[in-house]
Scaffold this motif. Structure first.
Motif, mmCIF file in Angstrom:
data_model
loop_
_atom_site.group_PDB
_atom_site.id
_atom_site.type_symbol
_atom_site.label_atom_id
_atom_site.label_comp_id
_atom_site.label_asym_id
_atom_site.label_seq_id
_atom_site.Cartn_x
_atom_site.Cartn_y
_atom_site.Cartn_z
ATOM 1 N N GLY A 163 -2.694 -7.602 2.658
ATOM 2 C CA GLY A 163 -1.567 -7.431 1.717
ATOM 3 C C GLY A 163 -0.673 -6.278 2.141
ATOM 4 N N ASP B 252 3.629 1.663 -2.472
ATOM 5 C CA ASP B 252 3.733 1.851 -3.934
ATOM 6 C C ASP B 252 4.733 0.845 -4.508
ATOM 7 N N TYR B 253 4.316 0.302 -5.617
ATOM 8 C CA TYR B 253 5.174 -0.643 -6.380
ATOM 9 C C TYR B 253 5.780 -1.720 -5.478
ATOM 10 N N PHE B 254 4.978 -2.244 -4.644
ATOM 11 C CA PHE B 254 5.503 -3.219 -3.681
ATOM 12 C C PHE B 254 5.860 -4.550 -4.344
ATOM 13 N N LYS B 255 5.202 -4.828 -5.407
ATOM 14 C CA LYS B 255 5.522 -6.066 -6.116
ATOM 15 C C LYS B 255 7.003 -6.085 -6.519
ATOM 16 N N HIS C 75 10.786 -11.950 -0.642
ATOM 17 C CA HIS C 75 9.619 -11.796 0.226
ATOM 18 C C HIS C 75 9.980 -11.449 1.661
ATOM 19 N N ASP D 232 8.502 -8.583 3.661
ATOM 20 C CA ASP D 232 7.828 -8.660 4.974
ATOM 21 C C ASP D 232 8.382 -7.616 5.929
ATOM 22 N N ASP E 8 -1.530 2.489 0.921
ATOM 23 C CA ASP E 8 -1.079 1.329 0.136
ATOM 24 C C ASP E 8 0.347 1.593 -0.333
ATOM 25 N N LYS F 219 -3.088 6.929 -6.380
ATOM 26 C CA LYS F 219 -2.241 6.081 -7.230
ATOM 27 C C LYS F 219 -2.192 6.655 -8.644
ATOM 28 N N ARG G 102 1.179 8.503 -7.260
ATOM 29 C CA ARG G 102 1.570 7.841 -5.981
ATOM 30 C C ARG G 102 2.305 8.811 -5.049
HETATM 31 N N1 LIG Z 1 6.572 -9.870 0.810
HETATM 32 C C1 LIG Z 1 5.227 -9.787 0.820
HETATM 33 N N2 LIG Z 1 4.567 -9.436 -0.276
HETATM 34 C C2 LIG Z 1 3.231 -9.305 -0.295
HETATM 35 C C3 LIG Z 1 2.476 -9.585 0.824
HETATM 36 N N3 LIG Z 1 1.171 -9.375 0.495
HETATM 37 C C4 LIG Z 1 1.117 -9.006 -0.781
HETATM 38 N N4 LIG Z 1 2.363 -8.927 -1.299
HETATM 39 C C5 LIG Z 1 2.753 -8.572 -2.585
HETATM 40 O O1 LIG Z 1 2.447 -7.241 -2.842
HETATM 41 C C6 LIG Z 1 2.397 -7.058 -4.288
HETATM 42 C C7 LIG Z 1 1.358 -6.156 -4.688
HETATM 43 O O2 LIG Z 1 1.457 -5.875 -5.991
HETATM 44 P P1 LIG Z 1 0.428 -5.107 -6.821
HETATM 45 O O3 LIG Z 1 -0.956 -5.300 -6.406
HETATM 46 O O4 LIG Z 1 0.631 -5.379 -8.233
HETATM 47 O O5 LIG Z 1 0.751 -3.598 -6.573
HETATM 48 P P2 LIG Z 1 2.133 -2.780 -6.669
HETATM 49 O O6 LIG Z 1 3.124 -3.584 -7.167
HETATM 50 O O7 LIG Z 1 2.372 -2.277 -5.244
HETATM 51 O O8 LIG Z 1 1.739 -1.585 -7.498
HETATM 52 P P3 LIG Z 1 0.883 -0.389 -7.161
HETATM 53 O O9 LIG Z 1 0.045 -0.713 -5.980
HETATM 54 O O10 LIG Z 1 0.068 -0.065 -8.334
HETATM 55 O O11 LIG Z 1 1.808 0.691 -6.792
HETATM 56 C C8 LIG Z 1 2.240 -8.453 -4.826
HETATM 57 O O12 LIG Z 1 3.435 -8.829 -5.507
HETATM 58 C C9 LIG Z 1 2.062 -9.330 -3.649
HETATM 59 O O13 LIG Z 1 2.663 -10.605 -3.808
HETATM 60 C C10 LIG Z 1 3.152 -9.977 2.025
HETATM 61 O O14 LIG Z 1 2.593 -10.260 3.022
HETATM 62 N N5 LIG Z 1 4.520 -10.060 1.944
#
Ligand SMILES: Nc1nc2c(ncn2[C@@H]2O[C@H](COP(=O)(O)OP(=O)(O)OP(=O)(O)O)[C@@H](O)[C@H]2O)c(=O)[nH]1
Length: 556
Positions: free
Chosen positions: A477, A437-440, A448, A452, A435, A545, A549
């Motif tokens: 995701g 990390d901190y992808f949000k 976005h 992607d 997974d 995590k 992480r």
């Molecule tokens: N650009 C893009 N963003 C995605 C996609 N799928 C999910 N996301 C984003 O991925 C983010 C996941 O955030 P969180 O679940 O809070 O996790 P995080 O920010 O990675 O934090 P941790 O996992 O705790 O490290 C969200 O903001 C989703 O909108 C995708 O296909 N494209």
């Protein structure tokens, strides 16, 4: 019910024409049979009548001759003188010598005393009561056959031992004054009949079984002597100059003819000549003709049937040839044609029509064949297209549209297979959950689209590293899963570390680097479902995590 074999054109024509020809020939043969039977029967009967007539004629001529002789002697006797009988004696001797069957010739005076006779036999005897003397006084007389009386002792015995029998001829001797001077008579031995008949016998000797009889007016048999008293003629004899088939005394059937003997005018003794021949012999020619007609009948039957068969064959053969050609065509032989060499107009017409029909049908068959080939090729091509489409659809259904690696569906199918394989063959497999990390923050900070691109790059890294050792899929995701078949925990942990390092060191976008956390879990035989392995890997991921992480945690 139609008899088997009768329901063919050839057999029916054969039977019909054969039957007609046979009927005609049978009618003809029956007609010939009756005509031949009638004519041959008539010929046999008429032949017997002819024999009877010739014998009758000879007998008649002889009787007339004997009577003529006695009349001549009576005339000559009228010249003698009673005192001198030497002239008369000389005449008697001459006549006796002229005919060997004259047993006795003599002259008796009006008192019935024999005055002169051949060899002096009965000279001086009284014959006044003899029929020839009594009847001979009035005119020429012929006396019926009788046994010798006075002469029996004087004449030599016959060679056969049968009694001597005579037939008498007598005539009156008249003087110039018209007075009766006496009676001259001859006794002819009945054996003369043998002489008379011998010539007739010669003629009929070739006719086997022919018997000749002379009978008197009471149907007593006068001839032959040997059978006198033994043979009786049938009571119902044929008419004069006729013949008929009669059963005689011996029970045999004889063809019998009857002809009356013509006597001189003076005396008619009513003799008849009867000739018989066994019917079996008389009708032998008829039987021969019957046999020939039978052979002719059999031959004509065979000939008729053969002709009928030939005729029927000439009619049916062209049709059978057409049927054979049609069968050949039906069996797939296309190199044949309906022959057109019959002399029958109808068959020729039928043959031409069939040939034209066959050509038309073959043309259509060729067209249909070409259409079928074209259609088959089109169907094949279309099927190949559909199969390719299906394959790409299937592939698309199992591909993540963003990252182009396997999606969750493909992962589930692979996991299920691996799980069943492991349970069945006691093998191992490992699952790595990753997974970002901190992808949000990435999304939030770079947008976005960049997010992607990051996900695509992470996917490419995972695909390159895992390669043929297993399968990398996007779980959903920013989460990814790696399936490693036949992999022990150490190796799985090592792969996870390699992935972590490579992701962390790869520039995901201009100046952008990200990290990822990893959870590793092994299949256990106690697992009831493959999701339990996923759950353990996921739990390990959460631990990673929690631990800050960018690290790998292996599940217990
Ligand atoms: N650009 C893009 N963003 C995605 C996609 N799928 C999910 N996301 C984003 O991925 C983010 C996941 O955030 P969180 O679940 O809070 O996790 P995080 O920010 O990675 O934090 P941790 O996992 O705790 O490290 C969200 O903001 C989703 O909108 C995708 O296909 N494209």
């Amino acid at each position: 019910m139609i008899i088997k074999g009768f329901n063919t054109f050839r057999n029916r024509i054969t039977l019909l024409t054969g039957g007609l020809l046979l009927s005609l020939s049978l009618v003809l043969i029956t007609y010939l049979y009756h005509v031949a039977t009638t004519r041959l029967s008539t010929a046999s009967g008429e032949s017997l009548v002819n024999i009877s007539q010739s014998i009758s004629t000879m007998l008649s001529a002889n009787l007339i001759e004997r009577e003529r002789e006695i009349i001549l002697l009576s005339k000559r006797s009228s010249l003698f003188k009673e005192q001198d009988l030497s002239d008369l004696q000389e005449a008697i001797d001459q006549i006796k010598d002229s005919y060997k069957y004259y047993a006795w010739i003599g002259f008796a005076n009006p008192d019935g005393v024999v005055l002169a006779s051949g060899n002096g036999l009965l000279k001086g005897a009284d014959v006044s009561q003899r029929p020839w003397f009594i009847n001979g006084q009035a005119g020429a007389f012929i006396g019926d056959v009788h046994k010798a009386l006075l002469l029996e002792r004087l004449l030599p015995k016959s060679q056969t031992g049968t009694p001597i029998r005579f037939i008498d001829f007598s005539a009156p001797v008249m003087g110039e004054d018209g007075e009766l001077k006496g009676v001259v008579a001859t006794h002819a031995d009945w054996l003369w009949v043998d002489d008379v008949l011998s010539s007739a016998f010669t003629q009929v000797s070739e006719r086997k079984g022919v018997d000749i009889f002379i009978i008197d007016n009471e149907n007593n048999v006068l001839y032959p002597d040997n059978d006198l008293g033994d043979i009786e003629v049938p009571s119902a004899l044929p008419q004069e100059n006729q013949f008929q088939s009669l059963v005689w005394q011996d029970g045999e059937d004889y063809l019998t003819s009857l002809v009356a003997v013509n006597f001189p005018e003076s005396t008619n003794l009513g003799w008849k000549v009867v000739v018989r021949q066994p019917t079996a012999i008389a009708m032998a020619d008829v039987k021969e003709v019957h046999r020939l007609l039978l052979v002719l009948g059999v031959f004509s039957t065979l000939l008729c049937m053969w002709l009928a068969y030939r005729f029927a064959s000439s009619l049916s053969r062209p049709l059978e040839r057409l049927a054979k050609t049609a069968r050949n065509i039906q069996q797939g032989n296309r190199n044949v044609s309906f022959q057109d060499d019959s002399q029958l107009k109808e068959v020729t017409s039928l043959s031409r029509s069939l040939q034209e029909m066959m050509s038309s049908l073959l043309d259509r068959e060729r067209t249909l064949l070409q259409l079928t080939v074209t259609l088959e090729a089109k169907v094949k091509a279309r099927t190949a297209q559909l199969e390719a489409s299906n394959r790409s659809l299937e592939a698309l259904a199992r591909q993540d549209p963003l990252t182009k690696i396997f999606n969750r569906l493909a992962l589930d199918e692979a996991l299920l297979k691996e799980y069943e394989l492991a349970r069945e063959h006691n093998t191992e497999f490992a699952i790595i959950m990753a997974d970002a990390d901190y992808f949000k923050k990435v999304n939030d900070q770079y947008g976005h689209t960049v997010g992607d691109n990051v996900l695509k790059n992470i996917a490419n890294v995972m695909k390159d590293i895992v390669d043929s050792a297993g399968m990398a899929a996007r779980f959903g995701g920013e989460e990814f899963t790696v399936l490693l078949p036949n992999t022990q925990i150490e190796k799985a942990q090592q792969v996870a570390e390699t992935l972590r390092e490579k992701i962390a060191s790869t520039e995901m976008d201009t100046g952008l680097f990200v990290t990822a956390s990893f959870g590793v879990a092994m299949f256990k035989m106690t697992d009831d479902h493959y999701e339990q392995v996923l759950n353990r890997a996921d739990a390990a991921l959460y631990k990673a995590k929690d631990r800050g992480r960018n690290c790998v945690v292996v599940s217990d």
